[in-house]
Design an enzyme around this catalytic site. Sequence first.
Site, short mmCIF file in Angstrom:
data_model
loop_
_atom_site.label_atom_id
_atom_site.label_comp_id
_atom_site.label_asym_id
_atom_site.label_seq_id
_atom_site.Cartn_x
_atom_site.Cartn_y
_atom_site.Cartn_z
N TYR A 200 42.69 47.27 35.79
CA TYR A 200 42.92 48.67 36.18
C TYR A 200 41.83 49.54 35.54
CZ TYR A 200 47.22 46.92 38.03
OH TYR A 200 48.12 46.19 38.79
N SER A 201 41.22 50.39 36.37
CA SER A 201 40.18 51.28 35.86
C SER A 201 40.79 52.31 34.93
CB SER A 201 39.50 52.03 37.01
OG SER A 201 39.03 51.14 37.97
N CYS A 359 33.81 53.43 44.91
CA CYS A 359 34.97 52.76 44.30
C CYS A 359 36.21 52.93 45.16
CB CYS A 359 35.21 53.34 42.90
SG CYS A 359 36.39 52.39 41.93
N GLU A 399 32.40 49.23 43.12
CA GLU A 399 33.54 48.52 42.53
C GLU A 399 34.70 48.64 43.51
OE1 GLU A 399 34.11 48.10 38.17
OE2 GLU A 399 35.91 49.27 38.56
N TYR A 401 38.07 46.62 45.60
CA TYR A 401 39.06 45.54 45.42
C TYR A 401 40.06 45.55 46.56
CZ TYR A 401 40.73 49.74 42.93
OH TYR A 401 41.03 51.02 42.58
C1 LIG Z 1 37.69 46.06 38.78
C2 LIG Z 1 39.05 46.38 39.36
C3 LIG Z 1 39.60 47.62 39.11
C4 LIG Z 1 40.84 47.94 39.65
N1 LIG Z 1 41.37 49.18 39.40
C5 LIG Z 1 42.56 49.51 39.92
C6 LIG Z 1 43.10 50.81 39.66
O1 LIG Z 1 42.50 51.65 38.97
N2 LIG Z 1 44.31 51.10 40.20
C7 LIG Z 1 44.99 50.19 40.98
O2 LIG Z 1 46.10 50.51 41.43
N3 LIG Z 1 44.49 48.96 41.22
C8 LIG Z 1 43.32 48.59 40.70
N4 LIG Z 1 42.82 47.34 40.94
C9 LIG Z 1 43.66 46.38 41.69
C10 LIG Z 1 44.64 45.67 40.71
O3 LIG Z 1 43.91 44.90 39.78
C11 LIG Z 1 45.64 44.74 41.40
O4 LIG Z 1 44.93 43.86 42.21
C12 LIG Z 1 46.68 45.49 42.22
O5 LIG Z 1 47.44 46.35 41.39
C13 LIG Z 1 47.65 44.49 42.88
O6 LIG Z 1 48.20 43.66 41.88
P1 LIG Z 1 49.70 43.16 41.95
O7 LIG Z 1 49.93 42.21 40.81
O8 LIG Z 1 50.63 44.31 42.08
O9 LIG Z 1 49.72 42.38 43.31
P2 LIG Z 1 49.80 40.79 43.49
O10 LIG Z 1 51.12 40.31 43.03
O11 LIG Z 1 48.59 40.18 42.87
O12 LIG Z 1 49.71 40.70 45.05
C14 LIG Z 1 48.48 40.95 45.72
C15 LIG Z 1 48.80 41.45 47.11
O13 LIG Z 1 49.62 40.54 47.82
C16 LIG Z 1 50.80 41.15 48.30
N5 LIG Z 1 51.97 40.26 48.04
C17 LIG Z 1 52.33 39.73 46.86
N6 LIG Z 1 53.42 38.96 47.00
C18 LIG Z 1 53.75 39.00 48.31
C19 LIG Z 1 54.77 38.40 49.09
N7 LIG Z 1 55.66 37.59 48.56
N8 LIG Z 1 54.80 38.69 50.41
C20 LIG Z 1 53.90 39.51 50.97
N9 LIG Z 1 52.91 40.09 50.28
C21 LIG Z 1 52.84 39.84 48.98
C22 LIG Z 1 50.96 42.44 47.52
O14 LIG Z 1 51.46 43.48 48.32
C23 LIG Z 1 49.56 42.77 47.09
O15 LIG Z 1 48.94 43.61 48.03
C24 LIG Z 1 41.57 47.00 40.43
C25 LIG Z 1 41.00 45.74 40.67
C26 LIG Z 1 39.76 45.43 40.16
C27 LIG Z 1 39.18 44.09 40.44
#
Ligand SMILES: Cc1cc2nc3c(=O)[nH]c(=O)nc-3n(C[C@H](O)[C@H](O)[C@H](O)COP(=O)(O)OP(=O)(O)OC[C@H]3O[C@@H](n4cnc5c(N)ncnc54)[C@H](O)[C@@H]3O)c2cc1C
Length: 401
Positions: A200-201, A359, A399, A401
């Site tokens: 997360y940024s 971004c 950046e 994602y």
């Molecule tokens: C450099 C960088 C900076 C970032 N900065 C930010 C930031 O500032 N703010 C921010 O909000 N995010 C940011 N992100 C994204 C963040 O890291 C996560 O990827 C994001 O929050 C999703 O993670 P999660 O664990 O909630 O989803 P995950 O559990 O990893 O799931 C990924 C995706 O799959 C879908 N999914 C999961 N399970 C299911 C299922 N059973 N059925 C259907 N769909 C499903 C979810 O809806 C989601 O869209 C950044 C990423 C990077 C690489």
Amino acid sequence: MNAPLKQHLIDPEICIRCYTCEEACPIDAITHNEDNVVVDAAKCDFCMACISPCPTGSIDAWRVVMQPYSLEEQMSWMELPEQEEIAKPDGTGPAEGGDVEALEDSVERLLAEAHAGAGGKARAPATASKPSINLYNLKKPAVGIVQGNYRLTSESADSDVRHIIIDLGNQHFPVLEGQSVGIQPPGTDASGNAYLPRLYSISSPRDGERPNTNNISLTVKREEQGVCSNYVCDLQKGDEVRLTGPFGATFLMPNDPQAQIVMICTGTGSAPFRAFTMRRQRLTADGGERMRLFFGARTSDALPYFGPLKKVPDTILEKHLVFSRAEAVEKEYVQDRMLKQRADLAGLLSAPHTHIYVCGLKAMEHGVEAAFEQIAKDIGTDWVSLRDQMRESGRYHVETY
Ligand SMILES: Cc1cc2nc3c(=O)[nH]c(=O)nc-3n(C[C@H](O)[C@H](O)[C@H](O)COP(=O)(O)OP(=O)(O)OC[C@H]3O[C@@H](n4cnc5c(N)ncnc54)[C@H](O)[C@@H]3O)c2cc1C
């Protein structure tokens, strides 16, 4: 009545009650009665929008005398919440089941994927401060305490984006604007393995939400069924949260007030740009060169920091807030607005101090690239070679994602 002066935004000694300010108050906090009460202190949210039209300088006088924070700090993208004294975390014990190598690999992979849109190996701006990275890992995470969790999008908006402030107590957690932290959601995946952290940024500047506070803020969107985003968006004030990082050594600001900074974002891609803007505001009295922001959302309700952002003075930040599904205004994506600003952007592409940052969602890359291709043609240049040259000199950053 005569409440103590401290509760007044305006110095009654100087105010000539011209009432210009009354018209300018965006929340109707400024009212007048026979006792010459000019501000309802309970209602005033210190947005300071009333300052510019004050013709007598009386608000300025108040600010110098009574206000511990500068105008620039008041104008940040989020009304700064109260900073409370909270219990300090009592150490940083090892996390269960941590795998340091897996963490490092996964972060490196995530960052490389996020930066890939720049078309080659990312480089930091030549004048950027040296970042600290990988200070905390899964075996030894930093333990933060949630200080606040505020919804940024309106209740009626489809997306739930939150501003989360995390206090770092007495832990050494130096960050630079543009860096990220890792958050490991508790629990295990279907195979019984601990979750890897998500990135997360950081949306606050290096010296904290308020100057010299050891905290960071994040801007997090709740993803349907997302493991980590739901965990973070549900965090309550006082909850502990484990952090790894800081991460990221290239998506950083130049240490150069003359640098022309162009920021292009959607959604939570605004997080690092809030930090950039606050840094510029705090660094110099006049904020240095004006920064430009192209920020797209479906509607204003869904644009994080919409209200506070509008109050950032144009002299500091030229704002292009565009909406793709709004009813009352023209439907636009960021690339549409970039093309409307093509003369300005073409000039910036030719300037040696210009730094461009993109971004947000991966899906925005294509449109932004296409707009730059057209704008580069205006100055007789091929975009890809210009982009590669800018990236090599640490002036083009993506950046997504
Ligand atoms: C450099 C960088 C900076 C970032 N900065 C930010 C930031 O500032 N703010 C921010 O909000 N995010 C940011 N992100 C994204 C963040 O890291 C996560 O990827 C994001 O929050 C999703 O993670 P999660 O664990 O909630 O989803 P995950 O559990 O990893 O799931 C990924 C995706 O799959 C879908 N999914 C999961 N399970 C299911 C299922 N059973 N059925 C259907 N769909 C499903 C979810 O809806 C989601 O869209 C950044 C990423 C990077 C690489």
